[in-house]
Design a protein around this motif. Structure first.
Motif, PDB file in Angstrom:
ATOM      1  N   TYR A   1     -27.308 -45.277 -23.866  1.00 46.74           N
ATOM      2  CA  TYR A   1     -26.655 -44.274 -23.037  1.00 46.74           C
ATOM      3  C   TYR A   1     -25.217 -44.111 -23.495  1.00 46.74           C
ATOM      4  CZ  TYR A   1     -30.618 -44.520 -19.900  1.00 46.74           C
ATOM      5  OH  TYR A   1     -31.879 -44.448 -19.383  1.00 46.74           O
ATOM      6  N   TRP A   2     -24.694 -42.914 -23.340  1.00 48.94           N
ATOM      7  CA  TRP A   2     -23.337 -42.577 -23.751  1.00 48.94           C
ATOM      8  C   TRP A   2     -22.634 -41.906 -22.583  1.00 48.94           C
ATOM      9  CZ3 TRP A   2     -20.045 -43.405 -27.601  1.00 48.94           C
ATOM     10  CH2 TRP A   2     -18.944 -42.560 -27.747  1.00 48.94           C
ATOM     11  N   ARG A   3     -21.375 -42.217 -22.438  1.00 50.73           N
ATOM     12  CA  ARG A   3     -20.552 -41.581 -21.415  1.00 50.73           C
ATOM     13  C   ARG A   3     -19.316 -41.032 -22.121  1.00 50.73           C
ATOM     14  NH1 ARG A   3     -20.393 -43.362 -15.726  1.00 50.73           N
ATOM     15  NH2 ARG A   3     -21.611 -45.130 -16.431  1.00 50.73           N
ATOM     16  N   GLU A   4     -19.112 -39.709 -22.049  1.00 54.72           N
ATOM     17  CA  GLU A   4     -17.989 -39.094 -22.765  1.00 54.72           C
ATOM     18  C   GLU A   4     -16.645 -39.547 -22.216  1.00 54.72           C
ATOM     19  OE1 GLU A   4     -18.068 -34.944 -23.770  1.00 54.72           O
ATOM     20  OE2 GLU A   4     -20.240 -34.933 -23.609  1.00 54.72           O
ATOM     21  N   THR A   5     -16.549 -39.669 -20.910  1.00 54.65           N
ATOM     22  CA  THR A   5     -15.331 -40.162 -20.261  1.00 54.65           C
ATOM     23  C   THR A   5     -15.751 -41.183 -19.217  1.00 54.65           C
ATOM     24  OG1 THR A   5     -15.340 -38.526 -18.482  1.00 54.65           O
ATOM     25  CG2 THR A   5     -14.230 -37.895 -20.535  1.00 54.65           C
ATOM     26  N   PRO A   6     -14.840 -41.998 -18.747  1.00 52.14           N
ATOM     27  CA  PRO A   6     -15.213 -42.982 -17.728  1.00 52.14           C
ATOM     28  C   PRO A   6     -15.808 -42.360 -16.460  1.00 52.14           C
ATOM     29  CG  PRO A   6     -13.077 -43.527 -18.656  1.00 52.14           C
ATOM     30  CD  PRO A   6     -13.452 -42.179 -19.209  1.00 52.14           C
ATOM     31  N   ASP A   7     -15.460 -41.110 -16.181  1.00 51.43           N
ATOM     32  CA  ASP A   7     -15.948 -40.464 -14.967  1.00 51.43           C
ATOM     33  C   ASP A   7     -17.193 -39.602 -15.173  1.00 51.43           C
ATOM     34  OD1 ASP A   7     -13.808 -41.579 -13.596  1.00 51.43           O
ATOM     35  OD2 ASP A   7     -12.506 -39.857 -14.040  1.00 51.43           O
ATOM     36  N   SER A   8     -17.599 -39.383 -16.401  1.00 53.61           N
ATOM     37  CA  SER A   8     -18.734 -38.485 -16.646  1.00 53.61           C
ATOM     38  C   SER A   8     -20.066 -39.217 -16.433  1.00 53.61           C
ATOM     39  CB  SER A   8     -18.668 -37.913 -18.063  1.00 53.61           C
ATOM     40  OG  SER A   8     -18.773 -38.935 -19.027  1.00 53.61           O
ATOM     41  N   ASP A   9     -21.120 -38.416 -16.306  1.00 56.11           N
ATOM     42  CA  ASP A   9     -22.466 -38.958 -16.128  1.00 56.11           C
ATOM     43  C   ASP A   9     -22.952 -39.604 -17.428  1.00 56.11           C
ATOM     44  OD1 ASP A   9     -22.595 -38.063 -13.517  1.00 56.11           O
ATOM     45  OD2 ASP A   9     -23.522 -36.159 -14.079  1.00 56.11           O
ATOM     46  N   LEU A  10     -23.845 -40.569 -17.275  1.00 57.01           N
ATOM     47  CA  LEU A  10     -24.465 -41.181 -18.456  1.00 57.01           C
ATOM     48  C   LEU A  10     -25.446 -40.187 -19.074  1.00 57.01           C
ATOM     49  CD1 LEU A  10     -25.289 -44.797 -17.240  1.00 57.01           C
ATOM     50  CD2 LEU A  10     -23.617 -44.121 -18.956  1.00 57.01           C
ATOM     51  N   MET A  11     -25.497 -40.182 -20.412  1.00 58.90           N
ATOM     52  CA  MET A  11     -26.436 -39.342 -21.141  1.00 58.90           C
ATOM     53  C   MET A  11     -27.329 -40.242 -21.997  1.00 58.90           C
ATOM     54  SD  MET A  11     -23.983 -36.252 -22.454  1.00 58.90           S
ATOM     55  CE  MET A  11     -22.732 -37.361 -23.143  1.00 58.90           C
ATOM     56  N   LEU A  12     -28.617 -40.008 -21.952  1.00 62.77           N
ATOM     57  CA  LEU A  12     -29.537 -40.763 -22.795  1.00 62.77           C
ATOM     58  C   LEU A  12     -29.387 -40.299 -24.233  1.00 62.77           C
ATOM     59  CD1 LEU A  12     -31.934 -42.718 -23.137  1.00 62.77           C
ATOM     60  CD2 LEU A  12     -33.435 -40.760 -22.698  1.00 62.77           C
ATOM     61  N   VAL A  13     -29.271 -41.250 -25.170  1.00 67.87           N
ATOM     62  CA  VAL A  13     -29.124 -40.943 -26.587  1.00 67.87           C
ATOM     63  C   VAL A  13     -30.412 -41.347 -27.281  1.00 67.87           C
ATOM     64  CG1 VAL A  13     -27.817 -41.439 -28.684  1.00 67.87           C
ATOM     65  CG2 VAL A  13     -26.644 -41.396 -26.480  1.00 67.87           C
TER      66      VAL A  13
END
Length: 92
Positions: A77-89
């Motif tokens: 999982y990746w998060r662009e910023t500390p506040d953004s949602d997790l994205m499955l990679v």
């Protein structure tokens, strides 16, 4: 050479990363890069300030780690910023 040693050496040839104690300290290779790979290398040099050799070495180490991890159960999982949602990679 004993059969078990020959078998072990044959397995090492199939999986050179398997035995770290016998890994070479360095190796010189020639590689032909595609246009897309050249652009990626140039971009990585620009972003990191590293030379071509360092960029390629780091990329190979990271690619090996990702390949090993992707064979295990779980997900990336990746998060662009500390506040953004997790994205499955997914790596394909």
């Amino acid at each position: 050479m004993t059969d078990s040693r020959a078998s072990s050496e044959a397995q090492d040839a199939k999986d050179p990363g398997r035995r770290a104690d016998t890994a070479p300290t360095s190796d010189r290779v020639t590689v032909n890069l595609t246009g897309k790979a050249v652009q990626a290398l140039q971009r990585l040099q620009y972003l990191t300030g590293y030379n071509k050799t360092d960029c390629i070495n780091r990329a190979l180490i990271i690619a090996g780690e990702i390949e090993e991890m992707s064979r295990e159960p779980g997900a990336f999982y990746w998060r662009e910023t500390p506040d953004s949602d997790l994205m499955l990679v997914r790596f394909v």
